[in-house]
Design a protein around this motif. Structure first.
Motif, mmCIF file in Angstrom:
data_model
loop_
_atom_site.group_PDB
_atom_site.id
_atom_site.type_symbol
_atom_site.label_atom_id
_atom_site.label_comp_id
_atom_site.label_asym_id
_atom_site.label_seq_id
_atom_site.Cartn_x
_atom_site.Cartn_y
_atom_site.Cartn_z
ATOM 1 N N VAL A 37 38.707 0.628 38.789
ATOM 2 C CA VAL A 37 37.509 1.194 38.172
ATOM 3 C C VAL A 37 37.676 1.217 36.655
ATOM 4 N N SER A 39 37.323 -2.216 35.004
ATOM 5 C CA SER A 39 35.970 -2.759 34.917
ATOM 6 C C SER A 39 35.143 -2.013 33.881
ATOM 7 N N VAL A 40 35.343 -0.698 33.808
ATOM 8 C CA VAL A 40 34.611 0.074 32.805
ATOM 9 C C VAL A 40 35.014 -0.368 31.398
ATOM 10 N N ILE A 53 33.358 -3.682 30.476
ATOM 11 C CA ILE A 53 31.937 -3.538 30.091
ATOM 12 C C ILE A 53 31.830 -2.960 28.684
ATOM 13 N N TYR A 111 33.604 9.558 43.836
ATOM 14 C CA TYR A 111 33.993 9.169 42.479
ATOM 15 C C TYR A 111 33.806 7.671 42.257
ATOM 16 N N GLU A 122 31.185 5.765 39.538
ATOM 17 C CA GLU A 122 31.485 4.805 38.475
ATOM 18 C C GLU A 122 30.624 3.558 38.625
ATOM 19 N N LEU A 148 28.104 2.085 35.825
ATOM 20 C CA LEU A 148 28.112 0.705 35.331
ATOM 21 C C LEU A 148 26.751 0.048 35.517
ATOM 22 N N CYS A 189 24.243 1.405 33.052
ATOM 23 C CA CYS A 189 24.446 0.793 31.737
ATOM 24 C C CYS A 189 23.835 -0.611 31.734
ATOM 25 N N MET A 244 27.188 5.428 27.831
ATOM 26 C CA MET A 244 28.423 5.124 28.542
ATOM 27 C C MET A 244 29.531 6.081 28.138
ATOM 28 N N LEU A 291 31.481 8.332 30.624
ATOM 29 C CA LEU A 291 32.905 8.137 30.902
ATOM 30 C C LEU A 291 33.661 9.447 30.735
#
Lengths: 126, 496
Positions: free
Chosen positions: A88, A91-92, A95, B137, B141, B145, B148, B167, B171
């Motif tokens: 996770v 990948s975040v 981006i 969770y 995420e 994504l 966004c 974002m 986050l």
């Protein structure tokens, strides 16, 4: 208090790392530094999970030499969670990096405040 | 086990598959496919709703690993109602906003937009159905994504900047949520909600255990309230909702931010237990923040200079309402909060889909001074905006009235006098402010402006039908609110 902290020093370090990352992500104005903060924050959580999941003296949960007692092995779930979390987080980060590239190409700066001011002056952005 | 028990998993898996499929077909085909797919999914969810209403909730065990180990999906009346509402809103937003999607982005990328929307559906459905905190969770995420993604499809600098700020806050929220989940897992040894609740009840009996539990729940709550935009974390809303393409704004404000709150309520009820929650100060803090959010969100909305910013700030106030309900606590408070999730989703998505139409007949400008007379130039959009505005103010027969009534009743049921007085004050202040800025806008868009040439829009069924569905849903929630309230109460009883 101090003895408790010393006994659980891995957890204490993990939470401190989380705090450092969190503050960086929140207050740094440079986008790349923000992203570094994001990764430090996530790694703090992964360290916490990994250190909790490990019991010293036990082995990885793969049956070897016919030993089937659960006492011999550690719990595999925290490791699984860490792996999922890493995927996770990667990948975040990807981006966010691509967004950073896009912003840099347009405004030629990585500072969020400057980008904000510039975007107010560029008429086509409104 | 009935065949319908596979529906919850099917909604997730089929949506993931649709997301992949949309990347390889043309934009037009992707739009048609998404619409048809969403209609099919809505049908399946109706069938599932009837099933759980008749036979009670069920748990779907993944991979046949029983309770303390495996991963589970759970479907009850409440999950079915929320999933169904979300699906209808998703379908209507896609249909009504389709024209703007093709205007706002390059034709070659339209299919990717629908791919993102399908992936978002998968994440929304997974968060609604899941019985496992960590699965929650992961899909949180994925939801972040994809949201966004639907923001940045409109390639102007401001949307990228808005997406980056969105974002970053998300986050921070996800990080805190993950930390809270890890703490809870550390203490209880479970990730599934029901075993976690049993252990949490034992932990809470000890004062020290309760303190640590409160800390974990607090961290998790802060995480999810940042993500859903509770005051003081609401400042990203205007840029995010105001600059996105209308379908994205509608979906983000009405589904994504509500989904986070739904997960929070589910964790409170199923993973911690409301009895344990009563001993924590979390509810009181949420109550105060919710109240501040209501008042300050409305004040910011009054000061906004364009219609999109106004509507976005009013969203911040409505998120405040939902947290106010959670803060009041008890079954009544949560019922009011959940009802408001449904009522506000239906209303806000409708408003976000009318404002671009009004701007379109006003030289494409969203500032109030250009909008004068726009409702006369585009009568349909004007009427739909009026319905939304009346519901937001809380005029009887519309959904907004029913939810304000429920908040008032919930506060009356509560023992604390301070909360009762504060809730009533917040409700009164917010209704007045809402009335001030929405009525002002309605008057402005209905005042003729001779300077702008009058041209009639062509009315398309693709826009009108979904908006009529929104209106019907709004009136249903307003006139037959007892049906929704009964279903929510039934669902909450099944939670325990």
């Amino acid at each position: 208090m101090l003895e408790n902290l010393l006994a659980n020093y891995e957890e204490a370090v993990a939470v401190i790392l989380f705090g450092i990352g969190f503050v960086m992500l929140l207050f740094q104005r440079n986008l790349i530094k923000k992203l570094i903060g994001l990764n430090i924050m996530d790694n703090g959580v992964f360290l916490l999970l990994a250190s909790m999941g490990y019991i010293s003296g036990r082995k990885a949960p793969i049956i070897a030499d016919g030993v089937q007692s659960t006492e011999a092995y550690i719990n595999p779930v925290p490791a699984g969670l860490v792996l999922t979390g890493i995927v996770v987080s990667v990948s975040v980060t990807a981006i966010m990096l691509s967004l950073t590239v896009r912003l840099y190409k347009r405004y030629h700066t990585l500072n969020l405040d400057e980008i904000y001011i510039l975007s107010r002056h560029l008429s086509e952005d409104r | 086990m009935s065949f319908l028990c596979n529906v919850p998993l099917a909604t997730i898996v089929l949506s993931l598959f649709s997301g992949v499929l949309c990347t390889v077909i043309s934009g037009k085909a992707a739009r048609r496919y998404t619409l048809v797919y969403e209609c099919v999914l809505t049908g399946l969810l109706v069938a599932l709703f009837v099933h759980v209403y008749r036979n009670g909730s069920f748990t779907y065990v993944m991979g046949e690993f029983p309770a303390p180990w495996g991963n589970e999906i759970r479907a009850g009346v409440l999950e079915a109602v929320v999933a169904l509402t979300f699906m209808v809103i998703m379908g209507c937003s896609v249909a009504a906003g389709a024209r703007f999607v093709s205007l706002d982005m390059d034709e070659s990328k339209v299919n990717l937009y629908y791919a993102l929307l399908n992936l978002m559906t998968a994440a929304l459905m997974a968060i609604i159905w899941t019985n496992d905190v960590f699965t929650g969770y992961v899909f949180l995420e994925i939801l972040t994504l994809t949201s966004c993604g639907v923001l940045i499809v409109r390639e102007i600098g401001r949307t990228t900047l808005a997406a980056v700020r969105y974002m970053i806050l998300n986050l921070l929220g996800s990080g805190l949520f993950l930390l809270g989940v890890v703490f809870l897992y550390d203490m209880t040894g479970h990730l599934l909600m029901v075993p976690m609740r049993e252990t949490a009840a034992e932990l809470a009996a000890d004062p020290q255990g309760l303190t640590v539990l409160t800390l974990s729940v607090g961290i998790l709550t802060i995480g999810l309230s940042i993500k859903s935009g509770l005051f003081p974390f609401h400042f990203w809303m205007p840029d995010t909702y105001g600059k996105a393409t209308p379908t994205s704004a509608s979906v983000l404000s009405s589904l994504v931010s509500k989904c986070y709150i739904f997960l929070l309520i589910k964790i409170y009820w199923r993973a911690i237990g409301v009895d344990v929650m009563m001993h924590m100060p979390v509810g009181n803090i949420l109550f105060v923040l919710g109240m501040l959010g209501i008042v300050l969100g409305s004040v910011s909305a009054m000061r906004a200079e364009d219609i999109n910013r106004m509507v976005a700030f009013s969203s911040a106030a409505q998120i405040g309402y939902i947290f106010l309900g959670i803060g009041i606590g008890g079954q009544e408070g949560y019922t009011a909060a959940l009802f408001h999730i449904l009522a506000h989703s239906v209303t806000k998505s409708m408003i976000f889909l009318t404002t671009p139409r009004l701007a379109e007949v006003s030289e494409g400008n969203v500032a109030f001074r250009y909008l004068q007379g726009s409702a006369l130039r585009d009568r349909n959009a004007g009427v739909f905006f009026l319905v939304g505005a009346l519901s937001m103010i809380g005029i009887p027969i519309f959904a907004g009235f029913a939810s304000k009534l429920l908040f008032g009743l919930a506060a009356l049921e509560h023992q604390s006098d301070a909360k009762l007085v504060l809730t009533m004050l917040a409700l009164a202040a917010s209704s007045m402010l809402n009335a001030l800025y929405f009525i002002r806008t309605v008057i402005r868009i209905y005042t003729p402006n001779p300077a702008v040439r009058d041209y009639r829009r062509r009315h398309s069924a693709a826009y009108n039908i979904p908006m009529m569905v929104f209106t019907a849903a709004n009136l249903f929630l307003g006139l037959f609110s007892w049906v929704a309230v009964r279903l929510i109460q039934l669902g909450l009883e099944q939670f325990v």
